[in-house]
Design an enzyme around this catalytic site. Structure first.
Site, PDB file in Angstrom:
ATOM      1  N   THR A  14      26.235 -18.032  40.766  1.00 47.01           N
ATOM      2  CA  THR A  14      26.317 -19.293  41.521  1.00 47.01           C
ATOM      3  C   THR A  14      27.745 -19.608  41.948  1.00 47.01           C
ATOM      4  O   THR A  14      28.708 -19.002  41.471  1.00 47.01           O
ATOM      5  CB  THR A  14      25.802 -20.477  40.677  1.00 47.01           C
ATOM      6  OG1 THR A  14      26.715 -20.691  39.597  1.00 47.01           O
ATOM      7  CG2 THR A  14      24.413 -20.212  40.114  1.00 47.01           C
ATOM      8  N   CYS A  15      27.865 -20.595  42.829  1.00 46.11           N
ATOM      9  CA  CYS A  15      29.174 -20.983  43.350  1.00 46.11           C
ATOM     10  C   CYS A  15      29.849 -22.060  42.515  1.00 46.11           C
ATOM     11  O   CYS A  15      30.587 -22.894  43.040  1.00 46.11           O
ATOM     12  CB  CYS A  15      29.037 -21.446  44.786  1.00 46.11           C
ATOM     13  SG  CYS A  15      28.574 -20.102  45.856  1.00 46.11           S
ATOM     14  N   ASP A  16      29.549 -22.094  41.227  1.00 44.25           N
ATOM     15  CA  ASP A  16      30.245 -23.014  40.335  1.00 44.25           C
ATOM     16  C   ASP A  16      31.194 -22.170  39.492  1.00 44.25           C
ATOM     17  O   ASP A  16      30.764 -21.200  38.865  1.00 44.25           O
ATOM     18  CB  ASP A  16      29.234 -23.743  39.444  1.00 44.25           C
ATOM     19  CG  ASP A  16      29.884 -24.873  38.675  1.00 44.25           C
ATOM     20  OD1 ASP A  16      30.983 -24.636  38.099  1.00 44.25           O
ATOM     21  OD2 ASP A  16      29.329 -25.969  38.636  1.00 44.25           O
ATOM     22  N   SER A  17      32.462 -22.559  39.471  1.00 45.87           N
ATOM     23  CA  SER A  17      33.427 -21.705  38.773  1.00 45.87           C
ATOM     24  C   SER A  17      33.221 -21.730  37.261  1.00 45.87           C
ATOM     25  O   SER A  17      33.769 -20.903  36.540  1.00 45.87           O
ATOM     26  CB  SER A  17      34.851 -22.110  39.130  1.00 45.87           C
ATOM     27  OG  SER A  17      35.022 -23.455  38.780  1.00 45.87           O
ATOM     28  N   ASN A  34      22.023 -24.078  43.691  1.00 52.05           N
ATOM     29  CA  ASN A  34      22.426 -23.110  44.730  1.00 52.05           C
ATOM     30  C   ASN A  34      21.224 -22.396  45.355  1.00 52.05           C
ATOM     31  O   ASN A  34      21.360 -21.338  45.950  1.00 52.05           O
ATOM     32  CB  ASN A  34      23.346 -22.026  44.141  1.00 52.05           C
ATOM     33  CG  ASN A  34      24.813 -22.266  44.430  1.00 52.05           C
ATOM     34  OD1 ASN A  34      25.640 -21.432  44.087  1.00 52.05           O
ATOM     35  ND2 ASN A  34      25.167 -23.371  45.049  1.00 52.05           N
TER      36      ASN A  34
END
Ligand SMILES: *Cc1c(COP(=O)(O)O)cnc(C)c1O
Length: 376
Positions: free
Chosen positions: A323-326, A366
């Site tokens: 996903t695009c969460d760091s 996402n």
């Protein structure tokens, strides 16, 4: 991995990460608990894996259930267990949920303070309550905070209040921390429980039950003692602190009941480096913290991961989700050893994932769908 899971994955023809749970392993685990602590009732902690297949299997085997919400209570009833086999073990309940549980027939409730006792007395009159006490959780890989339980020195007051309000002051509960690798961890909590029994006895209230909680581990990367070892250690601690007046006891295994029964199949999406000279690869899987591996939080639980390249030379890598969460990084502080030859498109098997995975996966963060599950 069991032969049945291997066979299932061989014939699987859909896409994306999935969890496969072998119900035969759950059955074996149930019998191991029943045998290791023969005088103790098993209350399966539903939150670890509430799949209807798991609940019906355990209901059929004679298990009781520890629940935390009205929804979990309804799931257990739907699985065929009667309400007298259900404990409402959450110490934080809305009064209307207590009333609903009472209407459904539940008569056993956890409390850890007087205001909660008052809710139970109003919404579930005459029921049994047990008071949860704090435990230090030393030795647990997934320790519990101070969120649940009161200091043991307060428990007698809480139970006396319950008694005064017409409830049955039934006993004490504690949880020694999840993935508790030390079989002696129950000793100190049982010493505290025995002290509360004595204090209540002095006040004319005879407690009957000790709820020994969960904490029984699943094997991840490090080995863990057998359930039998836990059973004998707990029995010795009961003898030590209660002498020949051992109370009625229950255990609430969650992880230990289902953890080793499940396996997640996932796929390598990308292998990359952050600079030409970087000596640590980044390996991205199609599952991460939001897809079911939430217990990698703080890198607490380290799952064994098998790859089709096992046997090749290995090197440490940072392992992350898609996903695009760091925050969606599984292991970085302590990098994970994986084969250097591991490539995009390879399937990996994440073992010991039968507990605390599927229900932790996000609805569609996402756009990724929740973890698919198969209980076979
Ligand atoms: C979560 C929970 C359990 C199960 O714990 P495990 O460590 O998974 O065995 C048992 N009892 C209560 C009250 C819980 O909240």
């Amino acid at each position: 991995m069991t032969e049945r899971i291997r066979e299932f994955l061989r014939s699987r023809n859909d896409e994306g990460p999935c969890l496969v749970v072998d119900l035969n392993v759950v059955k074996t685990n149930y019998h191991a608990f029943a045998k290791a602590l023969p005088d103790t009732k098993v209350f399966y902690a539903v939150k670890a894996n509430p799949a209807p297949e798991v609940l019906s299997l355990l209901a059929g085997l004679g298990s009781s259930f520890d629940t935390a919400s009205v929804q979990e209570i309804e799931m257990v009833l739907a699985a065929g267990a009667s309400a007298d086999r259900i404990s409402f073990g959450n110490t934080i309940k809305k009064e209307r949920d207590i009333a609903r549980a009472f209407a459904l027939g539940v008569r056993l409730f956890a409390v850890d303070c007087k205001p909660e006792v008052e809710k139970v007395a109003r919404a579930a009159p005459g029921s049994k309550v047990f008071c949860r006490i704090l435990s230090d959780c030393v030795g647990a890989e997934w320790p519990l905070s101070r969120k649940f339980g009161c200091e043991p020195s307060m428990a007698a007051d809480v139970l006396e209040h319950a008694h005064t309000l017409g409830l049955e002051a039934h006993g004490i509960s504690f949880h020694v921390g999840s993935q508790q690798r030390n079989p002696h961890a129950w000793d100190r909590a049982l010493a505290s429980a025995a002290a509360v029994f004595r204090e209540c006895g002095d006040r004319g209230i005879n407690l009957a039950m000790v709820n020994l909680g969960g904490g029984f581990p699943t094997k991840y990367l490090k080995s863990v003692p057998t359930v039998k070892t836990y059973g004998s250690s707990i029995f010795r601690a009961l003898r030590r602190h209660f002498g020949n007046r051992i109370p009625e006891t229950i255990i609430e295994p969650g992880r230990g009941m289902v953890g080793n029964a499940g396996l997640i199949e996932a796929e390598v999406v990308l292998v990359s480096k952050k600079s030409e000279t970087d000596d640590v690869r980044w390996v991205y899987l199609d599952i991460g913290k939001f897809g079911g591996l939430a217990e990698t939080m703080d890198e607490s639980i380290r799952y064994p991961i098998r790859t089709p390249r096992d046997g090749d030379a290995t090197a440490p890598c940072v392992l992350a989700g898609p996903t695009c969460d760091s925050a969606d990084v599984l292991y970085e502080k302590q990098p994970y050893e994986l084969p250097v030859s591991l490539s995009i498109g390879d399937k990996v098997l994440i073992e010991g994932t039968g507990a605390y995975t599927a229900t932790y996966s996000a609805v569609a963060f996402n756009g990724f769908p929740p973890l698919k599950t198969y209980h076979i």
